[in-house]
Design a protein around this motif. Structure first.
Motif, mmCIF file in Angstrom:
data_model
loop_
_atom_site.group_PDB
_atom_site.id
_atom_site.type_symbol
_atom_site.label_atom_id
_atom_site.label_comp_id
_atom_site.label_asym_id
_atom_site.label_seq_id
_atom_site.Cartn_x
_atom_site.Cartn_y
_atom_site.Cartn_z
ATOM 1 N N GLU A 28 0.778 -1.267 -0.001
ATOM 2 C CA GLU A 28 -0.086 -0.015 0.048
ATOM 3 C C GLU A 28 0.979 1.144 -0.043
ATOM 4 O O GLU A 28 0.538 2.484 -0.640
ATOM 5 C CB GLU A 28 -1.079 0.087 1.215
ATOM 6 C CG GLU A 28 -2.151 1.225 1.410
ATOM 7 C CD GLU A 28 -2.672 1.209 2.539
ATOM 8 O OE1 GLU A 28 -2.362 1.709 3.500
ATOM 9 O OE2 GLU A 28 -3.973 0.677 2.299
ATOM 10 N N GLN A 29 2.119 1.108 0.570
ATOM 11 C CA GLN A 29 3.061 2.386 0.654
ATOM 12 C C GLN A 29 4.315 2.268 -0.373
ATOM 13 O O GLN A 29 4.999 3.359 -0.031
ATOM 14 C CB GLN A 29 3.467 2.508 1.874
ATOM 15 C CG GLN A 29 2.218 2.755 2.933
ATOM 16 C CD GLN A 29 2.836 3.372 4.547
ATOM 17 O OE1 GLN A 29 2.439 2.459 5.117
ATOM 18 N NE2 GLN A 29 3.530 4.350 4.471
ATOM 19 N N HIS A 45 8.562 5.142 -1.263
ATOM 20 C CA HIS A 45 7.696 4.703 -0.041
ATOM 21 C C HIS A 45 6.890 6.185 0.055
ATOM 22 O O HIS A 45 7.165 7.225 0.095
ATOM 23 C CB HIS A 45 8.435 4.570 1.048
ATOM 24 C CG HIS A 45 7.645 4.149 2.141
ATOM 25 N ND1 HIS A 45 7.404 3.048 2.362
ATOM 26 C CD2 HIS A 45 7.477 4.827 3.409
ATOM 27 C CE1 HIS A 45 6.764 3.021 3.610
ATOM 28 N NE2 HIS A 45 6.749 4.122 4.321
ATOM 29 N N PRO A 48 2.643 7.806 5.307
ATOM 30 C CA PRO A 48 1.144 6.924 5.620
ATOM 31 C C PRO A 48 -0.046 7.854 5.351
ATOM 32 O O PRO A 48 -1.260 7.266 4.979
ATOM 33 C CB PRO A 48 1.405 6.707 7.016
ATOM 34 C CG PRO A 48 3.034 6.931 7.280
ATOM 35 C CD PRO A 48 3.388 7.801 6.240
ATOM 36 N N ALA A 51 -0.995 7.181 1.646
ATOM 37 C CA ALA A 51 -1.117 5.992 1.081
ATOM 38 C C ALA A 51 -2.152 5.364 0.450
ATOM 39 O O ALA A 51 -2.384 5.027 -0.806
ATOM 40 C CB ALA A 51 -0.558 4.956 2.106
#
Length: 169
Positions: A28-29, A45, A48, A51
């Protein structure tokens, strides 16, 4: 040399970001992306807080229809934009400077910026005239901001008119 300060306008990501493409999603990231200019493959990356947004754009197929970079997001903490992959952004993004020189008047006030190959952003009509009449006609190398001889000629012109320049690093 002065430090480049980003004002979070998002213009660089709108233009350069079109060359950043997600090749493969790892989680997801985490993604593998490709620089469409150099062909470089690099991992990124996603922060959060972004994401889910990136994942949704990528999996829904809307990533390719976005104007600019898929990782460019509105700044949730204030005005402008932020990069969802800033700590892992590619070299293309790390090295980009939307301006290469800041020009100061005799009172040491910033009155202009050299942008692009050798253009100027200024509200100072005298500086604009000097730039257009004396700097623009100079033989221009492929990357003026990196050519010491060209910069020295520009420095001499500006100094003769009471201005000074500082390159941005």
């Amino acid at each position: 040399m002065i430090t480049f300060l980003c004002d979070h306008c998002g213009k660089c990501c709108t233009s350069l970001g079109a060359y950043i493409r997600i090749e493969r999603q790892l989680s997801e990231q985490d993604y593998y992306c490709k620089n469409g200019i150099t062909g470089e493959i690099f991992p990124v990356h996603v922060a959060p807080e972004f994401a889910g947004e990136i994942d949704e754009d990528f999996t829904s197929g809307t990533a390719g229809s976005r104007q600019g970079c898929i990782f460019l997001r509105r700044n949730p903490a204030g005005p402008g934009f932020v990069c969802a992959i800033y700590p892992t952004r590619p070299r293309l993004c790390r090295e980009f400077r939307c301006y290469h020189m800041v020009i100061f008047n005799a009172r040491s006030e910033p009155v202009g910026r050299m942008v692009g190959r050798a253009d100027i952003q200024t509200a100072d009509p005298v500086l604009a005239r000097i730039w257009n009449d004396e700097v623009k006609p100079l033989p221009s190398p492929a990357t003026p901001c990196c050519d010491p001889a060209w910069l020295e000629r520009v420095r001499a012109i500006l100094t003769a008119h009471g201005y000074r320049e500082e390159p941005v690093g």
